[in-house]
Design a protein around this motif. Structure first.
Motif, PDB file in Angstrom:
ATOM      1  N   THR A  28       0.821  -1.213   0.000  1.00  0.00           N
ATOM      2  CA  THR A  28       0.000   0.000   0.000  1.00  0.00           C
ATOM      3  C   THR A  28       0.852   1.260   0.000  1.00  0.00           C
ATOM      4  O   THR A  28       0.340   2.347  -0.203  1.00  0.00           O
ATOM      5  CB  THR A  28      -0.921   0.026   1.231  1.00  0.00           C
ATOM      6  OG1 THR A  28      -0.125  -0.145   2.415  1.00  0.00           O
ATOM      7  CG2 THR A  28      -1.960  -1.058   1.141  1.00  0.00           C
ATOM      8  N   ARG A  31       2.487   2.958  -4.181  1.00  0.00           N
ATOM      9  CA  ARG A  31       1.866   3.938  -5.067  1.00  0.00           C
ATOM     10  C   ARG A  31       2.185   5.360  -4.613  1.00  0.00           C
ATOM     11  O   ARG A  31       2.587   6.208  -5.405  1.00  0.00           O
ATOM     12  CB  ARG A  31       0.350   3.720  -5.076  1.00  0.00           C
ATOM     13  CG  ARG A  31      -0.401   4.672  -5.998  1.00  0.00           C
ATOM     14  CD  ARG A  31      -0.093   4.359  -7.451  1.00  0.00           C
ATOM     15  NE  ARG A  31      -0.924   5.179  -8.320  1.00  0.00           N
ATOM     16  CZ  ARG A  31      -2.104   4.837  -8.794  1.00  0.00           C
ATOM     17  NH1 ARG A  31      -2.599   3.650  -8.477  1.00  0.00           N
ATOM     18  NH2 ARG A  31      -2.776   5.619  -9.586  1.00  0.00           N
ATOM     19  N   HIS A 190      -7.500  -7.860 -10.561  1.00  0.00           N
ATOM     20  CA  HIS A 190      -6.680  -6.829 -11.209  1.00  0.00           C
ATOM     21  C   HIS A 190      -7.501  -5.629 -11.687  1.00  0.00           C
ATOM     22  O   HIS A 190      -7.111  -4.472 -11.452  1.00  0.00           O
ATOM     23  CB  HIS A 190      -5.925  -7.459 -12.381  1.00  0.00           C
ATOM     24  CG  HIS A 190      -4.714  -6.686 -12.795  1.00  0.00           C
ATOM     25  ND1 HIS A 190      -4.775  -5.488 -13.477  1.00  0.00           N
ATOM     26  CD2 HIS A 190      -3.393  -6.929 -12.598  1.00  0.00           C
ATOM     27  CE1 HIS A 190      -3.558  -5.045 -13.702  1.00  0.00           C
ATOM     28  NE2 HIS A 190      -2.692  -5.891 -13.179  1.00  0.00           N
ATOM     29  N   PRO A 191      -8.664  -5.830 -12.342  1.00  0.00           N
ATOM     30  CA  PRO A 191      -9.410  -4.663 -12.852  1.00  0.00           C
ATOM     31  C   PRO A 191      -9.998  -3.768 -11.757  1.00  0.00           C
ATOM     32  O   PRO A 191     -10.301  -2.607 -12.018  1.00  0.00           O
ATOM     33  CB  PRO A 191     -10.536  -5.314 -13.682  1.00  0.00           C
ATOM     34  CG  PRO A 191     -10.065  -6.691 -13.965  1.00  0.00           C
ATOM     35  CD  PRO A 191      -9.256  -7.094 -12.780  1.00  0.00           C
ATOM     36  N   VAL A 192     -10.193  -4.303 -10.552  1.00  0.00           N
ATOM     37  CA  VAL A 192     -10.868  -3.510  -9.510  1.00  0.00           C
ATOM     38  C   VAL A 192      -9.901  -2.941  -8.476  1.00  0.00           C
ATOM     39  O   VAL A 192     -10.311  -2.168  -7.615  1.00  0.00           O
ATOM     40  CB  VAL A 192     -11.940  -4.357  -8.795  1.00  0.00           C
ATOM     41  CG1 VAL A 192     -12.996  -4.827  -9.778  1.00  0.00           C
ATOM     42  CG2 VAL A 192     -11.316  -5.546  -8.078  1.00  0.00           C
ATOM     43  N   ILE A 193      -8.634  -3.323  -8.515  1.00  0.00           N
ATOM     44  CA  ILE A 193      -7.654  -2.784  -7.571  1.00  0.00           C
ATOM     45  C   ILE A 193      -7.037  -1.539  -8.196  1.00  0.00           C
ATOM     46  O   ILE A 193      -6.372  -1.608  -9.230  1.00  0.00           O
ATOM     47  CB  ILE A 193      -6.565  -3.823  -7.239  1.00  0.00           C
ATOM     48  CG1 ILE A 193      -7.185  -5.033  -6.549  1.00  0.00           C
ATOM     49  CG2 ILE A 193      -5.490  -3.195  -6.342  1.00  0.00           C
ATOM     50  CD1 ILE A 193      -6.188  -6.126  -6.226  1.00  0.00           C
ATOM     51  N   LYS A 194      -7.252  -0.404  -7.552  1.00  0.00           N
ATOM     52  CA  LYS A 194      -6.790   0.870  -8.119  1.00  0.00           C
ATOM     53  C   LYS A 194      -5.738   1.560  -7.261  1.00  0.00           C
ATOM     54  O   LYS A 194      -5.024   2.419  -7.736  1.00  0.00           O
ATOM     55  CB  LYS A 194      -7.996   1.823  -8.274  1.00  0.00           C
ATOM     56  CG  LYS A 194      -9.147   1.243  -9.087  1.00  0.00           C
ATOM     57  CD  LYS A 194      -8.754   1.000 -10.532  1.00  0.00           C
ATOM     58  CE  LYS A 194      -9.947   0.491 -11.336  1.00  0.00           C
ATOM     59  NZ  LYS A 194      -9.566   0.139 -12.719  1.00  0.00           N
ATOM     60  N   ARG A 195      -5.656   1.216  -5.977  1.00  0.00           N
ATOM     61  CA  ARG A 195      -4.853   2.021  -5.057  1.00  0.00           C
ATOM     62  C   ARG A 195      -3.410   1.554  -4.934  1.00  0.00           C
ATOM     63  O   ARG A 195      -2.608   2.210  -4.288  1.00  0.00           O
ATOM     64  CB  ARG A 195      -5.500   2.020  -3.669  1.00  0.00           C
ATOM     65  CG  ARG A 195      -6.903   2.598  -3.678  1.00  0.00           C
ATOM     66  CD  ARG A 195      -7.423   2.779  -2.277  1.00  0.00           C
ATOM     67  NE  ARG A 195      -6.581   3.684  -1.509  1.00  0.00           N
ATOM     68  CZ  ARG A 195      -6.800   3.982  -0.240  1.00  0.00           C
ATOM     69  NH1 ARG A 195      -7.812   3.446   0.402  1.00  0.00           N
ATOM     70  NH2 ARG A 195      -6.010   4.820   0.396  1.00  0.00           N
ATOM     71  N   LYS A 197       0.065  -0.391  -6.962  1.00  0.00           N
ATOM     72  CA  LYS A 197       0.656  -0.748  -8.242  1.00  0.00           C
ATOM     73  C   LYS A 197       0.633  -2.261  -8.410  1.00  0.00           C
ATOM     74  O   LYS A 197       1.069  -2.996  -7.521  1.00  0.00           O
ATOM     75  CB  LYS A 197       2.097  -0.245  -8.318  1.00  0.00           C
ATOM     76  CG  LYS A 197       2.745  -0.461  -9.660  1.00  0.00           C
ATOM     77  CD  LYS A 197       4.152   0.109  -9.669  1.00  0.00           C
ATOM     78  CE  LYS A 197       4.808  -0.106 -11.028  1.00  0.00           C
ATOM     79  NZ  LYS A 197       6.188   0.453 -11.038  1.00  0.00           N
TER      80      LYS A 197
END
Length: 299
Positions: A28, A31, A190-195, A197
């Motif tokens: 976490t 990023r 993968h498509p829903v994890i934004k926070r 890298k």
């Protein structure tokens, strides 16, 4: 001696949970660290001194490296402690620690941590490690909640060599299956994890495949050894006992995954779902004894 050895499991559990916390902090933080580094770089293009940019980058990189070092160190320490516990328990009982739910839960966690350590040191994808450590930590907590006393082996288990070999291949196979599960879960999320890298999808797909390649032959050897042992203990190679059937289903799932991967070049979400189903069958093979019983109900 056995009571003192149980402190090793307790310590391994605590260290594994420390590994979970360190891994979470690491994944976490990446990023935010990357954003700050880019911001300083933009300032330097105008009139900022180049020396300032380099110092900032090194400091952030150093903190990430420090957390990464702790993640690896916690895993190594947990494997060492669990190995010591297994050796102590084997010395005390005279057989591999695989004869009941407690022993197999600890061995299961050991296999998960051992295989993941290999993949973690090679690929350093800490999001997969985070998922796998959560599974290992859960197995350790579950194992500690069970009866840890040593009881005489039932007649079918009184073959220490076959007991040790058969279940050793099982725990390493289950460990590899857990790593493939972690890679598959991360692929699907993968498509829903934004926070944070994330690694490229191709890398996750490759890790899941490589872990499954490790899983399948180990499961094959485990089933063959189990059949030989069953013939010695019960006078037949195969009897459709619930655990035997669950092991066969698990083997078929991973065999089907490798078949469609090689022959039909299945990749992506379909392949990831097969790996998730494969690990679900692994868990069913382990926990199914609680409600299905059978000749393997002891573990």
């Amino acid at each position: 001696m056995l009571e003192m050895a149980e402190y090793l499991v307790t310590a391994a559990t605590v260290i594994t949970l420390f590994g979970v916390v360190s891994c979470f902090a690491l994944v976490t933080r990446k990023r935010g660290a990357a954003v700050e580094t880019r911001s300083r770089a933009l300032v330097s293009v105008g009139d900022g001194p180049a020396e300032t940019v380099e110092a900032t980058t090194e400091a952030k990189s150093g903190r990430r490296s420090s957390l990464g070092w702790w993640v690896a160190a916690f895993q190594i320490a947990a494997v060492v402690l669990l190995t010591a516990y297994i050796v102590v328990r084997m010395t005390y009982t005279g057989h591999g620690p695989f004869s009941n739910q407690h022993e197999f839960a600890i061995a299961f966690a050991w296999g998960v941590l051992l295989v993941n350590l290999f993949f973690d040191l090679r690929y350093r994808i800490r999001l997969i490690t985070l998922i796998v450590l959560l599974v290992a930590g859960g197995m350790l907590v579950y194992g500690m909640s069970l009866d840890t006393s040593v009881k005489p082996l039932i007649p079918a288990l009184q073959n220490s060599l076959m007991l040790t070999l058969h279940v050793s291949f099982a725990v390493v196979a289950y460990g590899a299956a857990c790593v493939s599960f972690g890679a598959a879960v991360l692929y699907l999320l993968h498509p829903v994890i934004k926070r944070v890298k994330l690694p490229r999808l191709e890398v996750l797909d490759d890790i899941g495949y490589r872990a499954a390649v490790m899983t399948f032959p180990l499961l094959t050897i485990m089933i063959v050894l189990g059949s030989v042992w069953a013939n010695t203990a019960w006078g037949r190679y195969w009897g459709w006992d619930p655990k035997e059937t669950a092991a066969l289903v698990t083997w078929l799932v991973y065999g089907a995954f490798l078949h469609v991967r090689v022959v039909r070049d299945w990749r992506g979400r379909k392949a990831a779902w097969m790996l998730v189903i494969g690990f679900a069958t692994v868990l069913f093979a382990y926990f199914g004894n609680h409600f299905l019983g059978g000749l393997h109900s002891y573990a």
